[in-house]
Structure formats: structure tokens, C-alpha cells
Design a protein around this motif. Structure first.
Motif, PDB file in Angstrom:
ATOM      1  N   ARG A   1       0.839  -1.206   0.000  1.00 27.82           N
ATOM      2  CA  ARG A   1       0.000   0.000   0.000  1.00 27.82           C
ATOM      3  C   ARG A   1       0.874   1.257   0.000  1.00 27.82           C
ATOM      4  O   ARG A   1       0.558   2.251  -0.665  1.00 27.82           O
ATOM      5  CB  ARG A   1      -0.952  -0.008   1.181  1.00 27.82           C
ATOM      6  CG  ARG A   1      -2.047  -1.046   1.050  1.00 27.82           C
ATOM      7  CD  ARG A   1      -3.169  -0.850   2.038  1.00 27.82           C
ATOM      8  NE  ARG A   1      -4.204  -1.840   1.834  1.00 27.82           N
ATOM      9  CZ  ARG A   1      -5.144  -1.781   0.885  1.00 27.82           C
ATOM     10  NH1 ARG A   1      -5.160  -0.761   0.050  1.00 27.82           N
ATOM     11  NH2 ARG A   1      -6.044  -2.735   0.761  1.00 27.82           N
ATOM     12  N   GLY A   2       1.977   1.221   0.724  1.00 30.42           N
ATOM     13  CA  GLY A   2       2.902   2.351   0.697  1.00 30.42           C
ATOM     14  C   GLY A   2       3.565   2.507  -0.654  1.00 30.42           C
ATOM     15  O   GLY A   2       3.745   3.630  -1.155  1.00 30.42           O
ATOM     16  N   VAL A   3       3.940   1.390  -1.262  1.00 31.61           N
ATOM     17  CA  VAL A   3       4.577   1.431  -2.581  1.00 31.61           C
ATOM     18  C   VAL A   3       3.636   2.037  -3.618  1.00 31.61           C
ATOM     19  O   VAL A   3       4.017   2.935  -4.386  1.00 31.61           O
ATOM     20  CB  VAL A   3       5.000   0.008  -3.019  1.00 31.61           C
ATOM     21  CG1 VAL A   3       5.514   0.024  -4.462  1.00 31.61           C
ATOM     22  CG2 VAL A   3       6.060  -0.560  -2.085  1.00 31.61           C
ATOM     23  N   VAL A   4       2.401   1.544  -3.648  1.00 25.85           N
ATOM     24  CA  VAL A   4       1.450   2.012  -4.658  1.00 25.85           C
ATOM     25  C   VAL A   4       1.125   3.483  -4.455  1.00 25.85           C
ATOM     26  O   VAL A   4       1.047   4.259  -5.417  1.00 25.85           O
ATOM     27  CB  VAL A   4       0.175   1.149  -4.636  1.00 25.85           C
ATOM     28  CG1 VAL A   4      -0.891   1.732  -5.566  1.00 25.85           C
ATOM     29  CG2 VAL A   4       0.507  -0.281  -5.051  1.00 25.85           C
ATOM     30  N   PHE A   5       0.936   3.904  -3.212  1.00 27.66           N
ATOM     31  CA  PHE A   5       0.681   5.328  -2.961  1.00 27.66           C
ATOM     32  C   PHE A   5       1.845   6.187  -3.455  1.00 27.66           C
ATOM     33  O   PHE A   5       1.652   7.196  -4.135  1.00 27.66           O
ATOM     34  CB  PHE A   5       0.441   5.590  -1.476  1.00 27.66           C
ATOM     35  CG  PHE A   5       0.343   7.062  -1.157  1.00 27.66           C
ATOM     36  CD1 PHE A   5      -0.792   7.790  -1.491  1.00 27.66           C
ATOM     37  CD2 PHE A   5       1.399   7.720  -0.555  1.00 27.66           C
ATOM     38  CE1 PHE A   5      -0.871   9.154  -1.230  1.00 27.66           C
ATOM     39  CE2 PHE A   5       1.329   9.083  -0.286  1.00 27.66           C
ATOM     40  CZ  PHE A   5       0.184   9.801  -0.618  1.00 27.66           C
ATOM     41  N   LEU A   6       3.061   5.775  -3.123  1.00 29.40           N
ATOM     42  CA  LEU A   6       4.241   6.550  -3.514  1.00 29.40           C
ATOM     43  C   LEU A   6       4.383   6.615  -5.030  1.00 29.40           C
ATOM     44  O   LEU A   6       4.803   7.639  -5.583  1.00 29.40           O
ATOM     45  CB  LEU A   6       5.485   5.922  -2.893  1.00 29.40           C
ATOM     46  CG  LEU A   6       6.736   6.774  -2.740  1.00 29.40           C
ATOM     47  CD1 LEU A   6       6.454   8.013  -1.902  1.00 29.40           C
ATOM     48  CD2 LEU A   6       7.855   5.955  -2.115  1.00 29.40           C
ATOM     49  N   ALA A   7       4.002   5.544  -5.700  1.00 30.55           N
ATOM     50  CA  ALA A   7       4.103   5.495  -7.164  1.00 30.55           C
ATOM     51  C   ALA A   7       2.992   6.262  -7.856  1.00 30.55           C
ATOM     52  O   ALA A   7       3.134   6.633  -9.026  1.00 30.55           O
ATOM     53  CB  ALA A   7       4.081   4.038  -7.633  1.00 30.55           C
ATOM     54  N   SER A   8       1.917   6.523  -7.155  1.00 32.59           N
ATOM     55  CA  SER A   8       0.704   7.055  -7.782  1.00 32.59           C
ATOM     56  C   SER A   8       0.729   8.573  -7.927  1.00 32.59           C
ATOM     57  O   SER A   8       1.483   9.272  -7.238  1.00 32.59           O
ATOM     58  CB  SER A   8      -0.520   6.671  -6.943  1.00 32.59           C
ATOM     59  OG  SER A   8      -0.608   7.494  -5.787  1.00 32.59           O
ATOM     60  N   PRO A   9      -0.138   9.124  -8.798  1.00 33.79           N
ATOM     61  CA  PRO A   9      -0.265  10.574  -8.916  1.00 33.79           C
ATOM     62  C   PRO A   9      -0.730  11.255  -7.633  1.00 33.79           C
ATOM     63  O   PRO A   9      -0.539  12.465  -7.487  1.00 33.79           O
ATOM     64  CB  PRO A   9      -1.309  10.739 -10.028  1.00 33.79           C
ATOM     65  CG  PRO A   9      -1.173   9.507 -10.859  1.00 33.79           C
ATOM     66  CD  PRO A   9      -0.882   8.419  -9.863  1.00 33.79           C
ATOM     67  N   ALA A  10      -1.317  10.505  -6.706  1.00 38.58           N
ATOM     68  CA  ALA A  10      -1.720  11.096  -5.426  1.00 38.58           C
ATOM     69  C   ALA A  10      -0.512  11.570  -4.629  1.00 38.58           C
ATOM     70  O   ALA A  10      -0.637  12.390  -3.716  1.00 38.58           O
ATOM     71  CB  ALA A  10      -2.524  10.084  -4.603  1.00 38.58           C
ATOM     72  N   SER A  11       0.680  11.061  -4.982  1.00 38.39           N
ATOM     73  CA  SER A  11       1.920  11.452  -4.317  1.00 38.39           C
ATOM     74  C   SER A  11       2.805  12.253  -5.273  1.00 38.39           C
ATOM     75  O   SER A  11       4.022  12.102  -5.303  1.00 38.39           O
ATOM     76  CB  SER A  11       2.657  10.201  -3.828  1.00 38.39           C
ATOM     77  OG  SER A  11       3.734  10.530  -2.986  1.00 38.39           O
ATOM     78  N   SER A  12       2.178  13.136  -6.038  1.00 39.46           N
ATOM     79  CA  SER A  12       2.824  13.768  -7.190  1.00 39.46           C
ATOM     80  C   SER A  12       4.001  14.691  -6.862  1.00 39.46           C
ATOM     81  O   SER A  12       4.811  14.985  -7.737  1.00 39.46           O
ATOM     82  CB  SER A  12       1.785  14.550  -7.997  1.00 39.46           C
ATOM     83  OG  SER A  12       1.142  15.514  -7.181  1.00 39.46           O
ATOM     84  N   PHE A  13       4.123  15.174  -5.632  1.00 38.31           N
ATOM     85  CA  PHE A  13       5.231  16.069  -5.290  1.00 38.31           C
ATOM     86  C   PHE A  13       6.262  15.383  -4.410  1.00 38.31           C
ATOM     87  O   PHE A  13       7.146  16.024  -3.851  1.00 38.31           O
ATOM     88  CB  PHE A  13       4.712  17.342  -4.611  1.00 38.31           C
ATOM     89  CG  PHE A  13       5.646  18.518  -4.716  1.00 38.31           C
ATOM     90  CD1 PHE A  13       6.052  19.003  -5.952  1.00 38.31           C
ATOM     91  CD2 PHE A  13       6.136  19.152  -3.581  1.00 38.31           C
ATOM     92  CE1 PHE A  13       6.924  20.075  -6.064  1.00 38.31           C
ATOM     93  CE2 PHE A  13       7.006  20.235  -3.672  1.00 38.31           C
ATOM     94  CZ  PHE A  13       7.396  20.696  -4.916  1.00 38.31           C
ATOM     95  N   THR A  14       6.159  14.055  -4.304  1.00 38.49           N
ATOM     96  CA  THR A  14       7.112  13.296  -3.498  1.00 38.49           C
ATOM     97  C   THR A  14       8.122  12.632  -4.411  1.00 38.49           C
ATOM     98  O   THR A  14       7.781  11.747  -5.200  1.00 38.49           O
ATOM     99  CB  THR A  14       6.396  12.208  -2.676  1.00 38.49           C
ATOM    100  OG1 THR A  14       5.347  12.810  -1.914  1.00 38.49           O
ATOM    101  CG2 THR A  14       7.368  11.519  -1.734  1.00 38.49           C
TER     102      THR A  14
END
Length: 253
Positions: free
Chosen positions: A223-236
Motif C-alpha cells: 500500500r505504501g509502494v502504490v501510494f508513492l508510485a501514484s499521482p496522489a503522491s505527485s510532489f514526493t
């Protein structure tokens, strides 16, 4: 939260078991098309069928990721089949934890160079994406010295350094690069189940180190991997996300 993954294309190495399998499933559940590879061809077939059942396009291939030509071919063919690549997750590890030269050779070929080659092969397609991201799976063993061998920790630390460098280099192109460092992760058929059965003293010692009293599940890491990879984490970008249940004691500044 909508992760913005619907219609995007994700590639995952080592996508049939553990963290990689759960990443593939979560990407698919969020509406992303998925390509996976692993050495276990039968496992690839079973996983692809399970992903397709979620209503997305899914493809896979049996690949030894230490084979540069096979890896590049899988990336290129996957991009053609899915009509592009938006996100890559380099998940395969040799798990070479011995203290010998063979561990250094395996860690370099698999953990390090498969990640570098995956990035290089995918780059022409990532450059065309408006939601491009690179996520490399490192380990808490790259943050501090533990009971694993020196090669394993050294290459996991090198992955963090490599990803941070890529983040700086690729930021002007809108391509993000991050790492995820899991703590001990337990799943059926995984290394910690094997240790539990064959080296219960080591397993008990490792378990006692975690203040939560347990190990992570692969879904918690994924879940952490997918969030980090996703556009929801666009400035990370340029971040090493540690998911370890407070196992490690070092402070990230």
C-alpha cells in the motif's frame, strides 16, 4: 482517496509473490493496467489471470531479471502491449544475505543492476508519461547494520542513493524516483516463514526487535509502494519511505 491510477500502466518485477504480488493487485484494484515478471512462469500465469479478473489489462512473462536482454525485451514488449508505461516498481531481490563473494555477485546482478536496467529500459516510455514514477524496493538493512550479510545491506543502501540521484536528474522531466524500505515482512512461502521453520532462534530474535510484536504483511508494504508510485503522491520524489513498525532506531533527517 482516489490515487489517480485508473488507466495508467504499471510494470512490476517479482510480481507473483509477497510485496510484488500485492502491489500488482492493488494497482489493478485501483484501475491500472499491469505487467509483471518473475522466474516462476506458472506463478506468472496464475497471477495474470487473477489480475485480469479485476477488470484491467494484465500481462506477464517468466524472466530472469539478471539477464539484461530478457529484462529489456520484457519492458519493451510490455510497453507495446499496454500502450505505454507510467510507473515501474523494481521489487526483485537475490536475498543474498551470506557473507561471501557469491552474495556480492548476486546482489550486484539482481538487486542493483536489475533496478538500473529496468529504469534505463523504461525511460523512453516514462518520458512520454504525464504521471511517470520509479519506485525501488530497498530495505531497512540499508539503513543500519543488522544480522544480514554485508552485501545485502550495501546494495540496499546503494539503491536509495541511486534513486535520490535519479530524482534530482529527472525532476525537470516530471519523472519521480523514490525508494521504499520495508522491515521484516512475513508471508506464505517467504524467507521469514522459511526462517521460522528452519531457524526458530533467529526468527524469535528478529521478532523481538520489533516493538509492535509482529512482522509486516506484504499488503502493508504494498500500500505504501502504490501510494508513492501514484499521482496522489505527485510532489514526493527523492524520498526513502521506511515501513517497519518502528523496527529501526536511526533518525532520518
Amino acid at each position: 482517496m482516489d490515487l489517480g491510477l485508473k488507466g495508467l500502466k504499471a510494470l512490476i518485477t517479482g510480481g507473483t509473490r509477497g510485496i510484488g504480488r500485492h502491489c500488482a493487485e492493488i494497482f489493478a484494484e485501483e484501475g491500472a493496467d499491469v505487467a509483471i515478471c518473475a522466474r516462476d512462469t506458472a506463478g506468472v500465469t496464475e497471477t495474470v489471470n487473477a489480475l485480469k479478473a479485476k477488470g484491467v489489462a494484465a500481462i506477464g512473462r517468466g524472466v530472469d531479471v539478471s539477464d539484461r536482454h530478457a529484462l529489456k525485451s520484457w519492458v519493451t514488449d510490455s510497453a507495446a502491449a499496454l500502450s505505454g508505461i507510467d510507473m515501474i516498481v523494481a521489487n526483485v531481490s537475490a536475498l543474498a544475505v551470506a557473507d561471501d563473494e557469491a552474495a556480492w555477485e548476486a546482489g550486484f546482478a539482481v538487486d542493483m543492476m536489475h533496478s538500473v536496467r529496468l529504469v534505463n529500459a523504461a525511460m523512453p516510455f516514462l518520458e512520454k508519461s504525464e504521471a511517470a514514477s520509479i519506485t525501488l524496493i530497498s530495505s531497512v538493512s540499508g539503513r543500519e547494520i543488522d544480522f544480514t550479510g554485508p552485501a545485502y545491506g550495501a546494495f540496499k543502501a546503494a539503491l536509495v542513493h541511486y534513486a535520490q540521484g535519479q530524482a534530482m536528474k529527472l525532476a525537470p522531466k516530471g519523472i519521480r524516483a523514490n525508494t521504499v524500505s520495508p522491515g521484516n515482512t512475513y508471508f506464505e512461502g517467504g524467507i521469514w516463514q522459511n526462517i521460522e521453520r528452519n531457524n526458530p532462534e533467529l526468527f524469535a530474535g528478529a521478532l523481538a526487535l520489533n516493538p509492535t510484536g509482529r512482522m509486516a504483511t506484504p499488503e502493508e508494504i504494498a500500500r505504501g509502494v502504490v501510494f508513492l508510485a501514484s499521482p496522489a503522491s505527485s510532489f514526493t520524489t527523492g524520498t526513502n519511505l521506511v515501513i517497519d513498525g518502528a523496527l529501526t532506531k536511526g533518525v532520518q533527517l
